[in-house]
Enzyme design. Sequence first.
Site, PDB file in Angstrom:
ATOM      1  N   LYS A   1     -15.945 -10.930   6.765  1.00  0.00           N
ATOM      2  CA  LYS A   1     -16.654  -9.675   7.064  1.00  0.00           C
ATOM      3  C   LYS A   1     -18.066  -9.798   6.492  1.00  0.00           C
ATOM      4  O   LYS A   1     -18.409  -9.192   5.479  1.00  0.00           O
ATOM      5  CB  LYS A   1     -15.901  -8.487   6.467  1.00  0.00           C
ATOM      6  CG  LYS A   1     -14.710  -8.079   7.322  1.00  0.00           C
ATOM      7  CD  LYS A   1     -14.002  -6.872   6.762  1.00  0.00           C
ATOM      8  CE  LYS A   1     -13.068  -7.268   5.656  1.00  0.00           C
ATOM      9  NZ  LYS A   1     -12.300  -6.204   5.035  1.00  0.00           N
TER      10      LYS A   1
ATOM     11  N   GLY B   1      -8.023  -7.106   1.220  1.00  0.00           N
ATOM     12  CA  GLY B   1      -6.657  -7.324   1.696  1.00  0.00           C
ATOM     13  C   GLY B   1      -6.277  -8.796   1.751  1.00  0.00           C
ATOM     14  O   GLY B   1      -5.223  -9.205   1.231  1.00  0.00           O
TER      15      GLY B   1
ATOM     16  N   ARG C   1       0.820  -1.212   0.000  1.00  0.00           N
ATOM     17  CA  ARG C   1       0.000   0.000   0.000  1.00  0.00           C
ATOM     18  C   ARG C   1       0.855   1.264   0.000  1.00  0.00           C
ATOM     19  O   ARG C   1       0.449   2.278  -0.574  1.00  0.00           O
ATOM     20  CB  ARG C   1      -0.964  -0.020   1.178  1.00  0.00           C
ATOM     21  CG  ARG C   1      -2.075  -1.011   0.905  1.00  0.00           C
ATOM     22  CD  ARG C   1      -3.149  -1.006   1.940  1.00  0.00           C
ATOM     23  NE  ARG C   1      -4.378  -1.523   1.371  1.00  0.00           N
ATOM     24  CZ  ARG C   1      -5.401  -1.975   2.084  1.00  0.00           C
ATOM     25  NH1 ARG C   1      -5.341  -1.970   3.402  1.00  0.00           N
ATOM     26  NH2 ARG C   1      -6.478  -2.414   1.491  1.00  0.00           N
TER      27      ARG C   1
ATOM     28  N   GLY D   1     -14.084  -3.514   0.420  1.00  0.00           N
ATOM     29  CA  GLY D   1     -15.461  -3.033   0.494  1.00  0.00           C
ATOM     30  C   GLY D   1     -15.756  -1.990  -0.571  1.00  0.00           C
ATOM     31  O   GLY D   1     -16.806  -2.009  -1.209  1.00  0.00           O
TER      32      GLY D   1
HETATM   33  P1  ADP Z   1     -10.859  -9.703   2.469  1.00  0.00           P
HETATM   34  O1  ADP Z   1      -9.767  -9.103   3.315  1.00  0.00           O
HETATM   35  O2  ADP Z   1     -10.329 -10.380   1.271  1.00  0.00           O
HETATM   36  O3  ADP Z   1     -11.961  -8.730   2.172  1.00  0.00           O
HETATM   37  P2  ADP Z   1     -12.144 -10.790   4.825  1.00  0.00           P
HETATM   38  O4  ADP Z   1     -11.355  -9.843   5.639  1.00  0.00           O
HETATM   39  O5  ADP Z   1     -13.612 -10.641   4.766  1.00  0.00           O
HETATM   40  O6  ADP Z   1     -11.544 -10.865   3.324  1.00  0.00           O
HETATM   41  O7  ADP Z   1     -11.895 -12.278   5.319  1.00  0.00           O
HETATM   42  C1  ADP Z   1     -10.617 -12.882   5.303  1.00  0.00           C
HETATM   43  C2  ADP Z   1     -10.447 -13.794   6.493  1.00  0.00           C
HETATM   44  O8  ADP Z   1     -11.524 -14.714   6.545  1.00  0.00           O
HETATM   45  C3  ADP Z   1      -9.186 -14.626   6.399  1.00  0.00           C
HETATM   46  O9  ADP Z   1      -8.321 -14.238   7.453  1.00  0.00           O
HETATM   47  C4  ADP Z   1      -9.661 -16.060   6.566  1.00  0.00           C
HETATM   48  O10 ADP Z   1      -8.859 -16.803   7.449  1.00  0.00           O
HETATM   49  C5  ADP Z   1     -11.047 -15.889   7.144  1.00  0.00           C
HETATM   50  N1  ADP Z   1     -11.954 -16.987   6.795  1.00  0.00           N
HETATM   51  C6  ADP Z   1     -12.281 -17.438   5.573  1.00  0.00           C
HETATM   52  N2  ADP Z   1     -13.110 -18.483   5.645  1.00  0.00           N
HETATM   53  C7  ADP Z   1     -13.343 -18.704   6.965  1.00  0.00           C
HETATM   54  C8  ADP Z   1     -14.121 -19.651   7.693  1.00  0.00           C
HETATM   55  N3  ADP Z   1     -14.826 -20.589   7.068  1.00  0.00           N
HETATM   56  N4  ADP Z   1     -14.122 -19.582   9.040  1.00  0.00           N
HETATM   57  C9  ADP Z   1     -13.392 -18.620   9.667  1.00  0.00           C
HETATM   58  N5  ADP Z   1     -12.638 -17.697   9.040  1.00  0.00           N
HETATM   59  C10 ADP Z   1     -12.611 -17.735   7.706  1.00  0.00           C
HETATM   60 MG    MG Z   2      -9.602  -8.707   5.425  1.00  0.00          MG
END
Ligand code: ADP
Ligand code: MG
Length: 392
Positions: free
Chosen positions: A194, A349, A35, A372
Amino acid sequence: MKYIDEATIAHKTVLVRVDFNVSLNPNNSIADDARIKQALPTLEYLLKHHNKLILIAHLGEPEKRNPADSLTRIAKRLQEYLPHNKIHFVEDFTTPTHAFLEQKENEIILLENIRFYPGETKNDPLFTKHLATLGEIYVDDAFSVCHRKHTSIVGLPTLLPSYGGLLLKKEVIYLSEIIKNPKKPYVAIIGGKKITTKIKFISKLASLADSILLGGGLANTFLAALGYKIGKSIVAKEEIDVAKQLLSLAKKEKRTILLPKDVVVGKSTESKQSEIKKIDHIEKDDRVLDIGPETQADFGAIIEQAKTIVWNGPMGVFEMPAFAKGTLDIAKAVAAATTAGATSIVGGGDSVAAVHQSGVSSKISHISTGGGASLEFLGGAKLPGVEALTNK
Ligand code: ADP
Ligand code: MG
């Protein structure tokens, strides 16, 4: 909207909102400074034109001033990338300091974490006024924060002549093209944890995309909505009704929302032992931590046919080897489809980290700095930060 390379901005004091919300190691050192690097083209462009830069950024979601979320380590790292431009760090711009008066052209001031000030997230008018007095021009290069109605995003452009930075320009142009003219079939892959933030966009994306593939923690809430027992898996109970509505709406409108039919379960995220189970065989003490092989094959077949692919949110706890396969294989499937002619966009991220981990990031068409923000934008919503720059 005007971008900085479409205007003459020279010999000015410029307030630049950047995204320095880097990922950290458990010991709080910087894990990945992508970043910081992504902000450099805008900073270098403004420096080349002899401006004084005052940088505004946040790190984490601090509720009050605390050393763990300080931007001091960002100042140090940025100085390594810009060795010829002196960087001053201002711990508190609301208390008297000579730093602003003494700043010379081509020098940079980095303000301490803007979220240490409660006025920032409230878009407080007095706070906005105070911040605006520091500069003559505002530049927004923090696309990933443009979905937030914060002072440093929507407040400052009400008081100062305002422009988009080069990173913002790249994102807006790329994503606008996808919205205007998505090649079909259009597939959205949504996962991660999230849930509350992401579920809002699914209904919007459902009217644009031909299929939506759900995995990760997000899928659990939909499985629960269909009445499956999901043991100790993460779930957003308050969103189960929303999930039910989305599923019935999709059915009515003949849109595909695909859920896992098999999953990888473990007793904890740390667990080295894992087991593949059909979704109707999940036990009380199981945690669903990845998608299973049949689901991977289902998702893979749809991805293979796709011409536009939007991916946000990992399919499982990919940070742990026992639960990484679903995510890494989906990354490879998206990369292969891209090589075969699809346009792919990955945002978020953790999703971006997963793509790097799988070694296919160079094959993805566009890696978005927004999670988001890119989902909202792709869902057709107007981003407050982008709107604030329009007609300026
Ligand atoms: P991004 O950063 O890509 O937007 P999020 O922050 O929403 O994604 O989610 C990413 C996190 O979700 C990762 O750290 C991953 O370990 C966790 N994750 C994914 N699937 C599961 C699950 N089934 N149970 C718990 N945590 C999960
Ligand atoms: Mg994330």
